[in-house]
Design an enzyme around this catalytic site. Structure first.
Site, mmCIF file in Angstrom:
data_model
loop_
_atom_site.group_PDB
_atom_site.id
_atom_site.type_symbol
_atom_site.label_atom_id
_atom_site.label_comp_id
_atom_site.label_asym_id
_atom_site.label_seq_id
_atom_site.Cartn_x
_atom_site.Cartn_y
_atom_site.Cartn_z
ATOM 1 N N GLY A 10 0.729 -0.954 -0.034
ATOM 2 C CA GLY A 10 -0.136 -0.137 -0.018
ATOM 3 C C GLY A 10 0.757 1.111 -0.099
ATOM 4 O O GLY A 10 0.272 2.167 -0.738
ATOM 5 N N ASN A 11 1.822 1.264 0.796
ATOM 6 C CA ASN A 11 2.839 2.492 0.951
ATOM 7 C C ASN A 11 3.457 2.807 -0.507
ATOM 8 O O ASN A 11 3.864 3.962 -0.524
ATOM 9 C CB ASN A 11 3.568 2.575 2.045
ATOM 10 C CG ASN A 11 4.723 1.408 1.907
ATOM 11 O OD1 ASN A 11 4.553 0.358 1.229
ATOM 12 N ND2 ASN A 11 5.906 1.724 2.420
ATOM 13 N N LYS A 126 -13.991 -10.395 3.622
ATOM 14 C CA LYS A 126 -13.349 -9.058 3.207
ATOM 15 C C LYS A 126 -14.224 -8.052 3.153
ATOM 16 O O LYS A 126 -15.236 -7.931 2.300
ATOM 17 C CB LYS A 126 -12.590 -9.099 2.220
ATOM 18 C CG LYS A 126 -11.207 -9.897 2.226
ATOM 19 C CD LYS A 126 -10.041 -9.116 2.398
ATOM 20 C CE LYS A 126 -8.889 -9.882 2.368
ATOM 21 N NZ LYS A 126 -7.664 -9.119 2.813
ATOM 22 N N LYS A 210 -2.875 -10.049 -2.513
ATOM 23 C CA LYS A 210 -1.812 -9.816 -3.449
ATOM 24 C C LYS A 210 -0.568 -10.561 -3.232
ATOM 25 O O LYS A 210 0.243 -10.928 -4.027
ATOM 26 C CB LYS A 210 -1.613 -8.482 -3.594
ATOM 27 C CG LYS A 210 -0.980 -7.789 -2.501
ATOM 28 C CD LYS A 210 0.486 -7.307 -2.832
ATOM 29 C CE LYS A 210 1.271 -6.540 -1.561
ATOM 30 N NZ LYS A 210 0.926 -6.695 -0.231
ATOM 31 N N LYS A 272 1.876 -12.157 3.893
ATOM 32 C CA LYS A 272 3.317 -12.153 3.509
ATOM 33 C C LYS A 272 4.210 -13.336 3.950
ATOM 34 O O LYS A 272 4.926 -13.981 3.027
ATOM 35 C CB LYS A 272 3.784 -11.123 3.884
ATOM 36 C CG LYS A 272 2.937 -9.688 3.376
ATOM 37 C CD LYS A 272 3.627 -8.343 4.011
ATOM 38 C CE LYS A 272 2.724 -7.105 3.914
ATOM 39 N NZ LYS A 272 1.629 -7.347 2.752
HETATM 40 P P1 ADP Z 1 0.970 -3.786 2.443
HETATM 41 O O1 ADP Z 1 0.074 -2.834 2.454
HETATM 42 O O2 ADP Z 1 2.368 -3.573 2.184
HETATM 43 O O3 ADP Z 1 0.455 -5.307 1.804
HETATM 44 P P2 ADP Z 1 0.091 -4.349 5.313
HETATM 45 O O4 ADP Z 1 0.018 -2.987 5.713
HETATM 46 O O5 ADP Z 1 -1.140 -5.080 5.133
HETATM 47 O O6 ADP Z 1 1.040 -4.143 4.176
HETATM 48 O O7 ADP Z 1 1.021 -5.144 6.360
HETATM 49 C C1 ADP Z 1 2.330 -4.589 6.465
HETATM 50 C C2 ADP Z 1 2.153 -4.348 8.322
HETATM 51 O O8 ADP Z 1 2.010 -5.570 9.053
HETATM 52 C C3 ADP Z 1 3.387 -3.663 8.835
HETATM 53 O O9 ADP Z 1 3.520 -2.156 8.458
HETATM 54 C C4 ADP Z 1 3.220 -3.900 10.338
HETATM 55 O O10 ADP Z 1 2.441 -2.586 10.921
HETATM 56 C C5 ADP Z 1 2.379 -4.839 10.223
HETATM 57 N N1 ADP Z 1 2.739 -6.113 11.105
HETATM 58 C C6 ADP Z 1 1.876 -6.987 11.762
HETATM 59 N N2 ADP Z 1 2.840 -7.980 12.230
HETATM 60 C C7 ADP Z 1 4.146 -7.901 11.974
HETATM 61 C C8 ADP Z 1 5.163 -8.314 12.272
HETATM 62 N N3 ADP Z 1 5.209 -9.597 13.206
HETATM 63 N N4 ADP Z 1 6.378 -7.912 11.991
HETATM 64 C C9 ADP Z 1 6.327 -6.785 11.172
HETATM 65 N N5 ADP Z 1 5.217 -6.175 10.897
HETATM 66 C C10 ADP Z 1 4.127 -6.576 11.355
HETATM 67 MG MG MG Z 2 -0.678 -1.408 4.190
#
Ligand code: ADP
Ligand code: MG
Length: 316
Positions: A10-11, A126, A210, A272
């Site tokens: 997302g970022n 979702k 994704k 992930k």
């Molecule tokens: P994206 O939009 O990149 O797919 P998300 O925002 O859904 O990502 O997921 C990434 C986020 O997951 C990180 O920014 C963090 O806040 C969170 N997170 C949850 N558990 C963990 C963990 N064990 N280690 C690191 N980040 C984590």
């Molecule tokens: Mg995100």
């Protein structure tokens, strides 16, 4: 030189057209850094806020404007691939030009096949679109067959299932483009979810994660790396607590154990890590990497990020 599927979070995109236009510039810089090193890059990306915005716009205007049709969710997904791909491919193409790298970028509308019998279809999870009153929610359930759930006191929302990807409809085309040195953006938002019917593919209202779609893409392309770029530089144990511990690496066995112990939040880090494990276990010398966009290059040199690999015989 290695082949890499890079999944953008997302970022890397921001949430409004202006934000996205700005965000893709720095995203493009990082991606072109990797291309400059001679790596073969295939990009995938999320679409949560974007498809949400498109869906909501059609939902609210079709309620009041006679000449605005209600837009099915798979079509909203297709629109989000076009909208995001448009910005990304322009930004990357421009950066390639500045670096005198002679290749082209294409975003491919990608359909990802899911199994009609995936258990996810029995329990949609979702939430998408607007909040509705109880009466409106009842009406939508009856008239449109939506599944509606109460969302933390804020009203009723439609929920759709999140099935696993089974196959990528356009995989041969993606392979050909990659083989001829093109930069491909594919599987945006996890792909448009479709099921196989006798007379072809049919879109279904669902959201494919994704990270899982990118994993499938990496396997199909026989990539060496699956690189999941998100907000955090590394994966942590006891994330957000005083015992937080950032990981440089984990074996797939360790990752599965940590997941069972609940270290990774569902819907964010868990998919992930699961995707990373699946890819690392899909063949010899397959590595997954979870890190931030800023650190992609350093992580590939082993300087940061969390590497996920399968410990094979002869290794500890
Ligand atoms: P994206 O939009 O990149 O797919 P998300 O925002 O859904 O990502 O997921 C990434 C986020 O997951 C990180 O920014 C963090 O806040 C969170 N997170 C949850 N558990 C963990 C963990 N064990 N280690 C690191 N980040 C984590
Ligand atoms: Mg995100």
């Amino acid at each position: 030189m290695a082949r890499m599927v890079v999944a953008l979070g997302g970022n890397a995109l921001g949430e409004t057209p202006e934000e996205q236009q700005a965000a893709v510039k720095s995203t493009a810089e990082k991606i072109v850094q990797l291309i400059k090193k001679g790596h073969e890059i295939v990009l995938a990306h999320g679409n949560g806020p974007q498809v949400g915005m498109i869906n909501l716009a059609f939902e609210s205007s079709s309620r009041t404007e006679e000449d605005v049709a209600s837009m099915p969710f798979p079509e909203c997904g297709a629109m989000s691939q076009g909208y995001i791909g448009y910005h990304l491919q322009n930004a990357i193409q421009q950066k390639l030009r500045e670096e005198n790298i002679d290749t082209n970028v294409a975003s491919l509308i990608t359909q990802v096949i899911v199994d009609e019998d995936d258990p996810a279809f029995d329990s949609p999870t979702k939430p998408i679109g607007a909040f509705y009153s109880r009466e409106e929610a009842d009406r939508l359930e009856k008239e449109k067959g939506y599944s509606m759930v109460e969302d933390s006191g804020r009203g009723y929302r439609r929920v759709v299932p999140s099935p696993l990807p089974v196959d990528i409809a356009e995989k041969d085309m993606i392979r050909e483009l990659v083989a001829s040195g093109k930069i491909v953006i594919a599987c945006g938002g996890g792909g448009i979810p479709v099921v196989r019917k006798e007379n072809g593919l049919a879109g279904v209202p669902a959201v494919i994660d994704k990270d899982h779609a990118s994993e499938k893409l990496a396997e199909e392309l026989e990539a060496d790396y699956l690189i999941i770029l998100t907000e955090v530089e590394k994966v942590a144990l006891n994330f957000g607590t005083e015992e937080e511990k950032w990981l440089d690496e984990m074996t797939t066995e360790e990752a599965k154990r940590y997941a069972d112990e609940g270290h990774f939040a569902e819907g964010s880090m868990l998919p992930k890590v699961k995707a990373a494990v699946e890819f690392a276990e899909s063949g010899p010398n397959k590595k997954s990497l979870i890190t931030s966009l800023e650190n992609a290059d350093a992580a590939l040199k082993g300087k940061t990020g969390t590497q996920i690999y399968e410990a094979r015989e002869g290794e500890i």
